[in-house]
Design a protein around this motif. Sequence first.
Motif, mmCIF file in Angstrom:
data_model
loop_
_atom_site.group_PDB
_atom_site.id
_atom_site.type_symbol
_atom_site.label_atom_id
_atom_site.label_comp_id
_atom_site.label_asym_id
_atom_site.label_seq_id
_atom_site.Cartn_x
_atom_site.Cartn_y
_atom_site.Cartn_z
ATOM 1 N N SER A 88 4.676 -7.535 2.788
ATOM 2 C CA SER A 88 5.817 -6.883 3.412
ATOM 3 C C SER A 88 6.098 -5.616 2.619
ATOM 4 C CB SER A 88 7.031 -7.811 3.396
ATOM 5 O OG SER A 88 8.119 -7.176 4.012
ATOM 6 N N GLY A 89 6.165 -4.496 3.319
ATOM 7 C CA GLY A 89 6.391 -3.216 2.651
ATOM 8 C C GLY A 89 6.523 -2.104 3.665
ATOM 9 N N HIS A 90 6.090 -0.891 3.282
ATOM 10 C CA HIS A 90 6.186 0.236 4.199
ATOM 11 C C HIS A 90 4.905 1.062 4.156
ATOM 12 C CE1 HIS A 90 7.413 1.922 0.332
ATOM 13 N NE2 HIS A 90 6.987 3.079 0.787
ATOM 14 N N LEU A 91 4.726 1.874 5.184
ATOM 15 C CA LEU A 91 3.565 2.752 5.267
ATOM 16 C C LEU A 91 3.888 4.055 4.559
ATOM 17 C CD1 LEU A 91 2.648 2.173 9.017
ATOM 18 C CD2 LEU A 91 1.663 1.063 7.022
ATOM 19 N N VAL A 92 2.997 4.497 3.685
ATOM 20 C CA VAL A 92 3.203 5.743 2.958
ATOM 21 C C VAL A 92 2.719 6.917 3.801
ATOM 22 C CG1 VAL A 92 2.585 7.020 0.870
ATOM 23 C CG2 VAL A 92 2.952 4.557 0.753
ATOM 24 N N VAL A 99 -6.114 3.533 9.950
ATOM 25 C CA VAL A 99 -6.122 3.249 8.511
ATOM 26 C C VAL A 99 -4.904 3.932 7.905
ATOM 27 C CG1 VAL A 99 -7.366 3.463 6.334
ATOM 28 C CG2 VAL A 99 -8.631 3.083 8.448
ATOM 29 N N TYR A 100 -4.086 3.128 7.199
ATOM 30 C CA TYR A 100 -2.844 3.615 6.613
ATOM 31 C C TYR A 100 -2.796 3.265 5.137
ATOM 32 C CZ TYR A 100 -1.399 3.906 11.482
ATOM 33 O OH TYR A 100 -1.333 4.214 12.815
ATOM 34 N N LEU A 101 -2.054 4.058 4.371
ATOM 35 C CA LEU A 101 -1.782 3.729 2.971
ATOM 36 C C LEU A 101 -0.502 2.908 2.964
ATOM 37 C CD1 LEU A 101 -2.851 4.147 0.120
ATOM 38 C CD2 LEU A 101 -1.371 6.134 -0.058
ATOM 39 N N PHE A 102 -0.584 1.675 2.457
ATOM 40 C CA PHE A 102 0.519 0.707 2.495
ATOM 41 C C PHE A 102 1.031 0.498 1.080
ATOM 42 C CE2 PHE A 102 2.009 -3.655 2.057
ATOM 43 C CZ PHE A 102 2.884 -3.776 3.131
ATOM 44 N N SER A 103 2.341 0.352 0.926
ATOM 45 C CA SER A 103 2.937 0.099 -0.384
ATOM 46 C C SER A 103 4.049 -0.923 -0.254
ATOM 47 C CB SER A 103 3.508 1.394 -0.972
ATOM 48 O OG SER A 103 4.166 1.117 -2.187
ATOM 49 N N ASP A 104 4.172 -1.764 -1.288
ATOM 50 C CA ASP A 104 5.278 -2.720 -1.317
ATOM 51 C C ASP A 104 6.085 -2.610 -2.610
ATOM 52 O OD1 ASP A 104 3.607 -3.849 -3.173
ATOM 53 O OD2 ASP A 104 3.713 -5.865 -2.361
ATOM 54 N N LEU A 109 -2.369 0.061 -1.179
ATOM 55 C CA LEU A 109 -3.690 -0.320 -0.688
ATOM 56 C C LEU A 109 -3.889 0.252 0.704
ATOM 57 C CD1 LEU A 109 -3.089 -2.736 1.538
ATOM 58 C CD2 LEU A 109 -3.065 -4.153 -0.464
ATOM 59 N N LEU A 110 -5.140 0.252 1.149
ATOM 60 C CA LEU A 110 -5.448 0.725 2.495
ATOM 61 C C LEU A 110 -5.266 -0.421 3.482
ATOM 62 C CD1 LEU A 110 -8.634 2.861 1.829
ATOM 63 C CD2 LEU A 110 -6.323 3.677 2.273
#
Length: 151
Positions: A88-92, A99-104, A109-110
């Motif tokens: 659970s997090g947000h897309l950077v 393909v998105y850069l994801f961060s929590d 991570l991709l």
Amino acid sequence: MLKAIFFLAFLFDCGISGLTNGEEVVPKHRKVLHRGIVMKRMGMVLILMLVMAGTAMSAVKAESFGPYKATSVAEAKTCGVDTGVVLSGHLVRKVKDNVYLFSDGTGELLLQTEDGALDNVDMQHATVNVNGRIASSFMYTEVEATTVTVQ
């Protein structure tokens, strides 16, 4: 290891056969085994060893495919390929199509999604919940999403 060697020596033991004064020396408590019996024993030992090796290898693989699921990006980065993730997090930012850069908050991570799953998402304010598995981890840890929900 030594016990295994003695066990194999016991299985392949065919009795004492040698020549003394033109006669064959045979222990009284057993007869000399025929080659067919020896070959059967060797075959049985080979099959037993293959079954044991297969069982051991499946146990190693079962650990990596088990029900364990990483719950943070930092945890996912330490896990191996095909490990399940629940994040659970947000897309950077969007890296390329799907393909998105994801961060929590613990790392990035991709995130690889299905076609158009996150096209209309406000990346600044949306919380994204991801279920999937780690697909590769060469330079970046990449997660292949099976389900993505946006809140």
